[in-house]
Design a protein around this motif. Structure first.
Motif, PDB file in Angstrom:
ATOM      1  N   MET A   1       0.841  -1.177   0.000  1.00 22.58           N
ATOM      2  CA  MET A   1       0.000   0.000   0.000  1.00 22.58           C
ATOM      3  C   MET A   1       0.887   1.243   0.000  1.00 22.58           C
ATOM      4  SD  MET A   1      -3.137   0.793   2.481  1.00 22.58           S
ATOM      5  CE  MET A   1      -3.324   2.404   3.107  1.00 22.58           C
ATOM      6  N   ILE A   2       0.569   2.171  -0.854  1.00 24.20           N
ATOM      7  CA  ILE A   2       1.307   3.427  -0.952  1.00 24.20           C
ATOM      8  C   ILE A   2       0.709   4.404   0.050  1.00 24.20           C
ATOM      9  CG2 ILE A   2       1.867   5.358  -2.468  1.00 24.20           C
ATOM     10  CD1 ILE A   2       1.747   3.324  -4.781  1.00 24.20           C
ATOM     11  N   THR A   3       1.570   5.094   0.775  1.00 20.65           N
ATOM     12  CA  THR A   3       1.115   6.036   1.795  1.00 20.65           C
ATOM     13  C   THR A   3       1.415   7.477   1.382  1.00 20.65           C
ATOM     14  OG1 THR A   3       3.215   6.038   2.979  1.00 20.65           O
ATOM     15  CG2 THR A   3       1.623   4.319   3.596  1.00 20.65           C
ATOM     16  N   GLN A   4       0.841   8.392   2.125  1.00 23.83           N
ATOM     17  CA  GLN A   4       1.131   9.812   1.920  1.00 23.83           C
ATOM     18  C   GLN A   4       2.616  10.069   2.080  1.00 23.83           C
ATOM     19  OE1 GLN A   4       1.640  12.076   5.020  1.00 23.83           O
ATOM     20  NE2 GLN A   4       2.424  13.549   3.563  1.00 23.83           N
ATOM     21  N   GLN A   5       3.242   9.373   3.029  1.00 25.92           N
ATOM     22  CA  GLN A   5       4.675   9.554   3.258  1.00 25.92           C
ATOM     23  C   GLN A   5       5.489   9.088   2.051  1.00 25.92           C
ATOM     24  OE1 GLN A   5       2.570   8.140   5.512  1.00 25.92           O
ATOM     25  NE2 GLN A   5       2.714   9.438   7.317  1.00 25.92           N
ATOM     26  N   ASP A   6       5.046   8.002   1.406  1.00 27.37           N
ATOM     27  CA  ASP A   6       5.729   7.531   0.196  1.00 27.37           C
ATOM     28  C   ASP A   6       5.688   8.592  -0.904  1.00 27.37           C
ATOM     29  OD1 ASP A   6       6.269   4.986   1.343  1.00 27.37           O
ATOM     30  OD2 ASP A   6       4.333   4.213   0.641  1.00 27.37           O
ATOM     31  N   ILE A   7       4.520   9.183  -1.080  1.00 26.80           N
ATOM     32  CA  ILE A   7       4.365  10.238  -2.093  1.00 26.80           C
ATOM     33  C   ILE A   7       5.235  11.432  -1.720  1.00 26.80           C
ATOM     34  CG2 ILE A   7       2.758  11.846  -3.202  1.00 26.80           C
ATOM     35  CD1 ILE A   7       2.378   8.900  -4.048  1.00 26.80           C
ATOM     36  N   HIS A   8       5.216  11.817  -0.450  1.00 31.19           N
ATOM     37  CA  HIS A   8       6.032  12.942   0.006  1.00 31.19           C
ATOM     38  C   HIS A   8       7.509  12.696  -0.293  1.00 31.19           C
ATOM     39  CE1 HIS A   8       7.365  16.318   2.472  1.00 31.19           C
ATOM     40  NE2 HIS A   8       8.294  15.499   2.944  1.00 31.19           N
ATOM     41  N   ASN A   9       7.990  11.492   0.066  1.00 31.02           N
ATOM     42  CA  ASN A   9       9.399  11.183  -0.154  1.00 31.02           C
ATOM     43  C   ASN A   9       9.748  11.155  -1.638  1.00 31.02           C
ATOM     44  OD1 ASN A   9       9.903  11.066   2.586  1.00 31.02           O
ATOM     45  ND2 ASN A   9       9.550   8.882   2.711  1.00 31.02           N
ATOM     46  N   ALA A  10       8.830  10.687  -2.483  1.00 31.82           N
ATOM     47  CA  ALA A  10       9.064  10.701  -3.924  1.00 31.82           C
ATOM     48  C   ALA A  10       9.190  12.135  -4.437  1.00 31.82           C
ATOM     49  CB  ALA A  10       7.944   9.965  -4.647  1.00 31.82           C
ATOM     50  N   ILE A  11       8.360  13.022  -3.910  1.00 33.44           N
ATOM     51  CA  ILE A  11       8.441  14.438  -4.297  1.00 33.44           C
ATOM     52  C   ILE A  11       9.762  15.034  -3.824  1.00 33.44           C
ATOM     53  CG2 ILE A  11       7.460  16.736  -3.896  1.00 33.44           C
ATOM     54  CD1 ILE A  11       4.683  15.290  -3.767  1.00 33.44           C
ATOM     55  N   VAL A  12      10.132  14.757  -2.579  1.00 33.15           N
ATOM     56  CA  VAL A  12      11.387  15.285  -2.022  1.00 33.15           C
ATOM     57  C   VAL A  12      12.576  14.845  -2.866  1.00 33.15           C
ATOM     58  CG1 VAL A  12      12.969  15.108  -0.051  1.00 33.15           C
ATOM     59  CG2 VAL A  12      10.545  15.524   0.347  1.00 33.15           C
ATOM     60  N   GLU A  13      12.607  13.562  -3.228  1.00 31.05           N
ATOM     61  CA  GLU A  13      13.766  13.003  -3.919  1.00 31.05           C
ATOM     62  C   GLU A  13      13.746  13.216  -5.433  1.00 31.05           C
ATOM     63  OE1 GLU A  13      13.713   8.901  -2.753  1.00 31.05           O
ATOM     64  OE2 GLU A  13      14.164   9.386  -0.658  1.00 31.05           O
ATOM     65  N   GLY A  14      12.560  13.349  -6.019  1.00 29.50           N
ATOM     66  CA  GLY A  14      12.485  13.346  -7.470  1.00 29.50           C
ATOM     67  C   GLY A  14      12.054  14.630  -8.148  1.00 29.50           C
TER      68      GLY A  14
ATOM     69  N   LYS B   1      -0.051  18.102   2.255  1.00 31.28           N
ATOM     70  CA  LYS B   1      -0.256  16.746   2.771  1.00 31.28           C
ATOM     71  C   LYS B   1      -1.544  16.143   2.207  1.00 31.28           C
ATOM     72  CE  LYS B   1       2.144  17.473   7.139  1.00 31.28           C
ATOM     73  NZ  LYS B   1       1.994  17.601   8.598  1.00 31.28           N
ATOM     74  N   ALA B   2      -2.587  16.960   2.083  1.00 30.44           N
ATOM     75  CA  ALA B   2      -3.859  16.477   1.542  1.00 30.44           C
ATOM     76  C   ALA B   2      -3.694  16.061   0.081  1.00 30.44           C
ATOM     77  CB  ALA B   2      -4.935  17.546   1.680  1.00 30.44           C
ATOM     78  N   VAL B   3      -2.932  16.822  -0.693  1.00 28.92           N
ATOM     79  CA  VAL B   3      -2.674  16.468  -2.093  1.00 28.92           C
ATOM     80  C   VAL B   3      -1.884  15.165  -2.163  1.00 28.92           C
ATOM     81  CG1 VAL B   3      -1.394  17.160  -4.164  1.00 28.92           C
ATOM     82  CG2 VAL B   3      -2.836  18.816  -2.980  1.00 28.92           C
ATOM     83  N   GLU B   4      -0.887  15.031  -1.288  1.00 25.93           N
ATOM     84  CA  GLU B   4      -0.090  13.799  -1.252  1.00 25.93           C
ATOM     85  C   GLU B   4      -0.973  12.599  -0.911  1.00 25.93           C
ATOM     86  OE1 GLU B   4       4.102  15.878   0.233  1.00 25.93           O
ATOM     87  OE2 GLU B   4       2.748  14.979   1.707  1.00 25.93           O
ATOM     88  N   LYS B   5      -1.868  12.776   0.051  1.00 27.76           N
ATOM     89  CA  LYS B   5      -2.771  11.693   0.461  1.00 27.76           C
ATOM     90  C   LYS B   5      -3.710  11.321  -0.678  1.00 27.76           C
ATOM     91  CE  LYS B   5      -5.169   9.620   4.084  1.00 27.76           C
ATOM     92  NZ  LYS B   5      -4.667   8.273   4.079  1.00 27.76           N
ATOM     93  N   CYS B   6      -4.212  12.311  -1.384  1.00 24.61           N
ATOM     94  CA  CYS B   6      -5.101  12.066  -2.522  1.00 24.61           C
ATOM     95  C   CYS B   6      -4.366  11.283  -3.611  1.00 24.61           C
ATOM     96  CB  CYS B   6      -5.621  13.398  -3.064  1.00 24.61           C
ATOM     97  SG  CYS B   6      -6.788  13.217  -4.424  1.00 24.61           S
ATOM     98  N   ALA B   7      -3.126  11.642  -3.884  1.00 26.49           N
ATOM     99  CA  ALA B   7      -2.330  10.921  -4.884  1.00 26.49           C
ATOM    100  C   ALA B   7      -2.119   9.469  -4.449  1.00 26.49           C
ATOM    101  CB  ALA B   7      -0.997  11.624  -5.107  1.00 26.49           C
TER     102      ALA B   7
END
Length: 64
Positions: free
Chosen positions: A1-14, A35-41
């Motif tokens: 399962m992909i989490t908001q934190q996974d999306i956040h870290n992908a944005i930070v790194e990529g 955070k809400a946008v990350e959670k939605c993604a």
């Protein structure tokens, strides 16, 4: 399962600094809105994964 934190870290790194600035601006520079946008993604990606993770797909990917 992909989490908001996974999306956040992908944005930070990529993402480039310009991409991060654009995303932040689109969210009114509000960390809670980001955070809400990350959670939605994350939810959208999990929905796509769930759609492709079913018995029919499993059957079609298995040799008889």
């Amino acid at each position: 399962m992909i989490t908001q934190q996974d999306i956040h870290n992908a944005i930070v790194e990529g993402s480039s600094p310009a991409q991060k600035a654009y995303l932040s601006m689109q969210c009114g520079n509000d960390p809670e809105k980001i955070k809400a946008v990350e959670k939605c993604a994350a939810n959208a990606l999990n929905g796509v994964i769930k759609a492709f993770n079913n018995a029919g797909i499993d059957y079609l990917n298995t040799k008889l």
